[in-house]
Each structure stands twice: as structure tokens, then as C-alpha cells.
Design a protein around this motif. Structure first.
Motif, mmCIF file in Angstrom:
data_model
loop_
_atom_site.group_PDB
_atom_site.id
_atom_site.type_symbol
_atom_site.label_atom_id
_atom_site.label_comp_id
_atom_site.label_asym_id
_atom_site.label_seq_id
_atom_site.Cartn_x
_atom_site.Cartn_y
_atom_site.Cartn_z
ATOM 1 N N LEU A 380 15.769 9.770 77.832
ATOM 2 C CA LEU A 380 15.049 8.941 76.873
ATOM 3 C C LEU A 380 13.898 9.680 76.200
ATOM 4 C CD1 LEU A 380 14.888 5.657 78.996
ATOM 5 C CD2 LEU A 380 16.632 6.371 77.327
ATOM 6 N N VAL A 381 13.467 10.812 76.768
ATOM 7 C CA VAL A 381 12.341 11.554 76.209
ATOM 8 C C VAL A 381 12.532 13.034 76.515
ATOM 9 C CG1 VAL A 381 10.914 11.212 78.274
ATOM 10 C CG2 VAL A 381 9.813 11.705 76.086
ATOM 11 N N GLU A 382 12.113 13.865 75.580
ATOM 12 C CA GLU A 382 12.129 15.320 75.759
ATOM 13 C C GLU A 382 10.879 15.882 75.096
ATOM 14 O OE1 GLU A 382 15.830 17.652 75.451
ATOM 15 O OE2 GLU A 382 14.864 18.741 73.800
ATOM 16 N N ILE A 383 10.322 16.947 75.683
ATOM 17 C CA ILE A 383 9.095 17.541 75.152
ATOM 18 C C ILE A 383 9.248 19.057 75.097
ATOM 19 C CG2 ILE A 383 6.583 17.751 75.381
ATOM 20 C CD1 ILE A 383 6.593 15.278 77.128
ATOM 21 N N GLU A 384 8.733 19.652 74.059
ATOM 22 C CA GLU A 384 8.649 21.106 73.932
ATOM 23 C C GLU A 384 7.239 21.477 73.481
ATOM 24 O OE1 GLU A 384 9.371 22.948 70.071
ATOM 25 O OE2 GLU A 384 11.075 21.558 69.895
ATOM 26 N N GLY A 385 6.966 22.765 73.476
ATOM 27 C CA GLY A 385 5.671 23.231 72.979
ATOM 28 C C GLY A 385 5.402 24.650 73.423
ATOM 29 N N MET A 386 4.176 25.091 73.185
ATOM 30 C CA MET A 386 3.788 26.448 73.546
ATOM 31 C C MET A 386 2.382 26.441 74.124
ATOM 32 S SD MET A 386 3.730 29.956 71.251
ATOM 33 C CE MET A 386 2.092 29.847 70.544
ATOM 34 N N ALA A 387 2.191 27.232 75.176
ATOM 35 C CA ALA A 387 0.860 27.488 75.730
ATOM 36 C C ALA A 387 0.476 28.919 75.411
ATOM 37 C CB ALA A 387 0.858 27.263 77.235
ATOM 38 N N VAL A 388 -0.815 29.184 75.380
ATOM 39 C CA VAL A 388 -1.310 30.552 75.242
ATOM 40 C C VAL A 388 -2.388 30.764 76.293
ATOM 41 C CG1 VAL A 388 -2.227 32.311 73.692
ATOM 42 C CG2 VAL A 388 -0.920 30.421 72.741
ATOM 43 N N VAL A 389 -2.296 31.888 77.008
ATOM 44 C CA VAL A 389 -3.305 32.247 77.999
ATOM 45 C C VAL A 389 -3.763 33.672 77.720
ATOM 46 C CG1 VAL A 389 -2.498 30.676 79.793
ATOM 47 C CG2 VAL A 389 -1.502 32.969 79.633
ATOM 48 N N ASP A 390 -4.987 33.979 78.153
ATOM 49 C CA ASP A 390 -5.514 35.316 77.880
ATOM 50 C C ASP A 390 -5.010 36.305 78.929
ATOM 51 O OD1 ASP A 390 -7.342 33.817 79.644
ATOM 52 O OD2 ASP A 390 -8.469 35.698 79.690
ATOM 53 N N THR A 391 -4.824 37.544 78.488
ATOM 54 C CA THR A 391 -4.415 38.643 79.349
ATOM 55 C C THR A 391 -5.253 39.860 78.983
ATOM 56 O OG1 THR A 391 -2.710 39.398 77.801
ATOM 57 C CG2 THR A 391 -2.028 37.815 79.479
ATOM 58 N N CYS A 392 -5.116 40.907 79.778
ATOM 59 C CA CYS A 392 -5.746 42.180 79.456
ATOM 60 C C CYS A 392 -4.773 43.281 79.863
ATOM 61 C CB CYS A 392 -7.079 42.334 80.197
ATOM 62 S SG CYS A 392 -7.965 43.852 79.772
ATOM 63 N N GLU A 393 -3.889 43.605 78.921
ATOM 64 C CA GLU A 393 -2.823 44.581 79.162
ATOM 65 C C GLU A 393 -2.934 45.659 78.096
ATOM 66 O OE1 GLU A 393 -0.832 44.589 81.670
ATOM 67 O OE2 GLU A 393 -1.096 42.568 82.498
ATOM 68 N N GLU A 394 -3.754 46.662 78.349
ATOM 69 C CA GLU A 394 -4.056 47.668 77.336
ATOM 70 C C GLU A 394 -2.829 48.426 76.858
ATOM 71 O OE1 GLU A 394 -6.821 48.236 75.693
ATOM 72 O OE2 GLU A 394 -7.759 46.538 76.715
ATOM 73 N N GLY A 395 -1.810 48.494 77.679
ATOM 74 C CA GLY A 395 -0.629 49.250 77.286
ATOM 75 C C GLY A 395 0.329 48.502 76.387
ATOM 76 N N LEU A 396 0.081 47.188 76.163
ATOM 77 C CA LEU A 396 1.007 46.385 75.351
ATOM 78 C C LEU A 396 0.567 46.347 73.892
ATOM 79 C CD1 LEU A 396 1.791 43.344 77.674
ATOM 80 C CD2 LEU A 396 3.098 45.453 77.343
ATOM 81 N N PRO A 397 1.482 46.037 72.987
ATOM 82 C CA PRO A 397 1.126 45.924 71.571
ATOM 83 C C PRO A 397 0.141 44.776 71.345
ATOM 84 C CG PRO A 397 3.501 46.066 71.839
ATOM 85 C CD PRO A 397 2.936 45.851 73.196
ATOM 86 N N VAL A 398 -0.639 44.871 70.277
ATOM 87 C CA VAL A 398 -1.525 43.776 69.888
ATOM 88 C C VAL A 398 -0.699 42.683 69.253
ATOM 89 C CG1 VAL A 398 -3.508 45.290 69.566
ATOM 90 C CG2 VAL A 398 -2.012 44.791 67.622
ATOM 91 N N PHE A 399 -1.241 41.460 69.328
ATOM 92 C CA PHE A 399 -0.586 40.346 68.631
ATOM 93 C C PHE A 399 -0.985 40.390 67.157
ATOM 94 C CE2 PHE A 399 -0.850 36.075 66.837
ATOM 95 C CZ PHE A 399 0.473 35.756 66.882
#
Length: 399
Positions: A380-399
Motif C-alpha cells: 500500500l505504500v513505498e518510499i525512496e530517497g537519498m541520504a548524504v553523510v560526510d566522509t574524509c577520503e582524500e584518495g577519492l574524487p571530489v563531488f
């Protein structure tokens, strides 16, 4: 930014004379790059063109309140009560017609009726970068946002209405989209992050979509032994007459394997292939200073793939949120990190109750509740979405 400042913040926006409810979330990244999700809904009676005008005015007020510009617009989706009869009004305004706007933006139109008195609702996504303007190119169906070594591709409204079955239309859409990815030096298994499949009459046509997607994915190496893609498959009327299926999609060019994680919470809900469908429960994508946690359409399901609390929308809503929380936890996030919620109900009369329950729990988080029957009648119901959390991964590309 000090360590005590909130990374994620949601708030209600005062739209002044525009009779519109507006909520916005902002993730403030350590890099200074901010992401905004906005959801706006008219709150007075009016015809579609009046309400669309109110939305446009409220959208401008919201951007001014947040101190951001139209240039940062990446994506806008319009949820419409009668999309086939409303396309001309949508085409008449620049903010709802990407071909009229001087500012490139991916725009999606879908027939999913919001909570009355709204005849149309808007979800918008913006990015702001203090280092300079966002580099964007729009080619008619896809907006490409270039960000350092990565490129973000938002495709909308992909249809194949000349084919006569949902299976054939889905196959043609996926072949078309796969061709686009190939032109951009991307492949389905490595670069596609998220899809939305909108199906006219889901109870009749979803089976054809599922079979076509499963077959196509298998040919491209997406199987239960590898991985699938975060997705929502839901009833929605495509904006093109004759289309039984339409696709919106998000891909990231240049994304590395170590950035992507496929989410499961098997103590709460089964893998989807247990009941014959081929999508991931969720996908996270990590960047240098943040992680996107993308949740597929999630319902009241258990670890055996069975419906929990048949016939009780309130208890199904509780179980759905419990399942979402379990998925988020595997990526180091919580429901309080959600940027937005898109909530689908099967029965139109359930919209008000579900909206009330969600708003009690999430006071300021952007959300919209629309009529969008789920792929099984018992859900009867469905939900979607997105969360964002902070990280510190110097080796990864920037957003």
C-alpha cells in the motif's frame, strides 16, 4: 566549517504571497560544495496553470531565500495529476520546459497525482560550488554535469512508444540508453547508479518490464552473482501518449569501483531476485568529503520476500521506514540524514494519512506523497530517497 556545524539541515521556506508549501534540505560539504533538495506543493485550490505559476514564483523565492541561483539547477521533476492534458502548460514555462530555459537542467514530467489541493508538485535538485559556475551541457534528454575527473548524467523521459508491448518498449528504451552510455565511454554495469521506471497500469504492464530488464541486464553482465542497480519501478503515466513505460536514469562517468557499494539488510528484507526482479535495495557512492546513500523504492517486506502487515497502510509505513533505516545503517547513515522522501501510495485516500504520519516524524525534510501503485497489489505504500553523510577520503574524487 566548524565540527559542530550541521552537515545536513532541513527547513521550511516562507513563500510569501505564493500559496505554496516549500521545504528544502542542504548538505554543506567540507569542500564548500553544497547540495540542495527542494519540494514544493500548492496549498490553495486553483487550475493547473494557476498552480504552476504559483510554483514558479515560490521556486524563485526559495532559491533567493537559500542564497542560490538557477545556474546550479541540475534536475526538476513535476508530479502531475493528469500529465497528458497538462503538457502544453508545462511546455509554456521555462522552468518546466528545458528546451525553453536558458539555464540547462534535466526536467522530468510524470503522471502521479500529489495530495490535494495540489494538481502538480515539484522536486528540484541544485548544486552550488564556491569555486565557480557549475559546468553543464544539455542535449535534449540528458544533462551532463562535469565535476573534475567525473561526469554526472541525468537522463529523463526516455520512451519507445512505437513498440506495442511493455516488454518491447522496455527493451527498446534500455537499448537506446545503453547506446548513449557507449557514446560517452560508459557501460551499464560500471556507470549506471540509479533508475526510475514509470509504468502505465503497473498491475497489467509491470511483468513485461521486469522480464525485459532481467533479460537485458543478463546480457550486460548484471546478475544475482554480480550486482544490479538502485531503482524504483512504480505506476506513473508517461508524458508521451502511447508510452507504457518511461525511464529516468542517473549515471556517473569515471566513477571508481571502490566508490560504489551495494546495500543489503538481509535481516529485514530479502534480495530482490528472490521474487524475480533485478534491482539493488540501495547503492552508496563515496566521494572525498561525502557519501550519497541512494535508496530504491522500499516497501513493507520481510527477509523472505513476503508482504508484512497486509491491508494496514499505517503499519506498512512503519515497517517500510524500519527497512530503510536498516539499509541506511549499513552505509553509516540514518533516516535523519535523508535529503528528501518520495512517497508512493496505492490508494488516493491514503495520501493525507501517510503525509501526516511522515510529517510528524520528519518535521522539515522535503517530501511529497503521490498516487503511485507499487508492483504488488498488497503493498500500500513505498518510499525512496537519498541520504548524504560526510566522509574524509582524500584518495577519492571530489563531488
Amino acid at each position: 566549517m566548524s565540527s559542530v556545524e550541521l552537515r545536513m539541515e532541513s527547513r521550511r521556506i516562507d513563500c510569501g504571497s505564493a500559496p505554496v508549501s516549500a521545504h528544502a534540505s542542504c548538505f554543506r560539504g567540507a569542500s564548500g560544495v553544497n547540495e540542495f533538495h527542494l519540494i514544493l506543493e500548492p496549498r490553495d485550490e486553483g487550475d493547473f496553470e494557476e498552480q504552476l505559476a504559483w510554483l514558479e514564483r515560490a521556486y524563485v523565492i526559495t532559491l533567493e531565500t537559500l542564497g542560490i541561483s538557477l545556474h546550479g539547477a541540475v534536475f526538476r521533476r513535476f508530479f502531475c495529476g493528469d500529465v497528458l492534458n497538462q503538457t502544453e502548460a508545462l511546455k509554456a514555462r521555462a522552468f518546466s520546459n528545458p528546451r525553453r530555459s536558458g539555464e540547462p537542467c534535466a526536467v522530468s514530467w510524470i503522471g502521479q497525482a500529489p495530495l490535494p489541493p495540489a494538481k502538480v508538485a515539484l522536486w528540484a535538485y541544485h548544486v552550488s560550488d564556491p569555486a565557480g559556475a557549475i559546468e553543464k551541457v544539455f542535449d535534449g534528454s540528458t544533462l551532463t554535469v562535469s565535476r573534475g575527473e567525473l561526469s554526472h548524467h541525468w537522463s529523463t523521459g526516455l520512451c519507445a512508444a512505437l513498440n506495442d508491448t511493455p516488454h518491447a518498449q522496455t527493451q527498446a528504451i534500455l537499448e537506446q540508453y545503453d547506446g548513449y552510455l557507449g557514446e560517452k565511454k560508459m557501460i551499464l554495469a560500471e556507470n549506471l547508479i540509479r533508475t526510475w521506471f514509470f509504468v502505465r497500469d503497473v498491475d497489467e504492464n509491470y511483468g513485461g518490464l521486469v522480464a525485459a530488464r532481467r533479460e537485458f541486464f543478463a546480457r550486460r553482465g548484471l546478475t544475482p552473482e554480480t550486482h544490479f542497480v538502485a531503482s524504483t519501478g512504480i505506476e506513473g503515466v508517461p508524458a508521451e501518449a502511447g508510452a507504457l513505460v518511461s525511464l529516468d536514469a542517473y549515471a556517473v562517468g569515471g566513477v571508481r569501483d571502490e566508490q560504489v557499494e551495494y546495500l543489503s539488510a538481509l535481516g529485514h528484507l530479502s534480495h530482490t531476485h528472490v521474487y524475480g526482479v533485478t534491482f539493488e535495495r540501495g547503492t552508496s557512492v563515496a566521494y572525498r568529503d561525502r557519501k550519497h546513500v541512494i535508496l530504491s523504492g522500499t516497501a513493507s517486506i520481510d527477509c523472505k520476500g513476503e508482504i508484512v502487515h497486509p491491508g494496514d497502510v499505517a503499519r506498512q509505513l512503519e515497517r517500510t521506514l524500519e527497512n530503510m533505516a536498516a539499509l541506511l545503517a549499513t552505509a553509516g547513515a540514518t533516516l535523519d540524514d535523508m535529503c528528501h522522501f518520495l512517497v508512493y501510495v496505492r490508494e488516493p485516500e491514503d495520501r493525507a494519512e501517510v503525509w501526516r504520519c511522515m510529517r510528524e516524524r520528519f518535521e522539515a525534510t522535503p517530501m511529497v506523497v503521490v498516487v503511485g501503485p507499487v508492483c504488488r497489489p498488497g503493498w500500500l505504500v513505498e518510499i525512496e530517497g537519498m541520504a548524504v553523510v560526510d566522509t574524509c577520503e582524500e584518495g577519492l574524487p571530489v563531488f
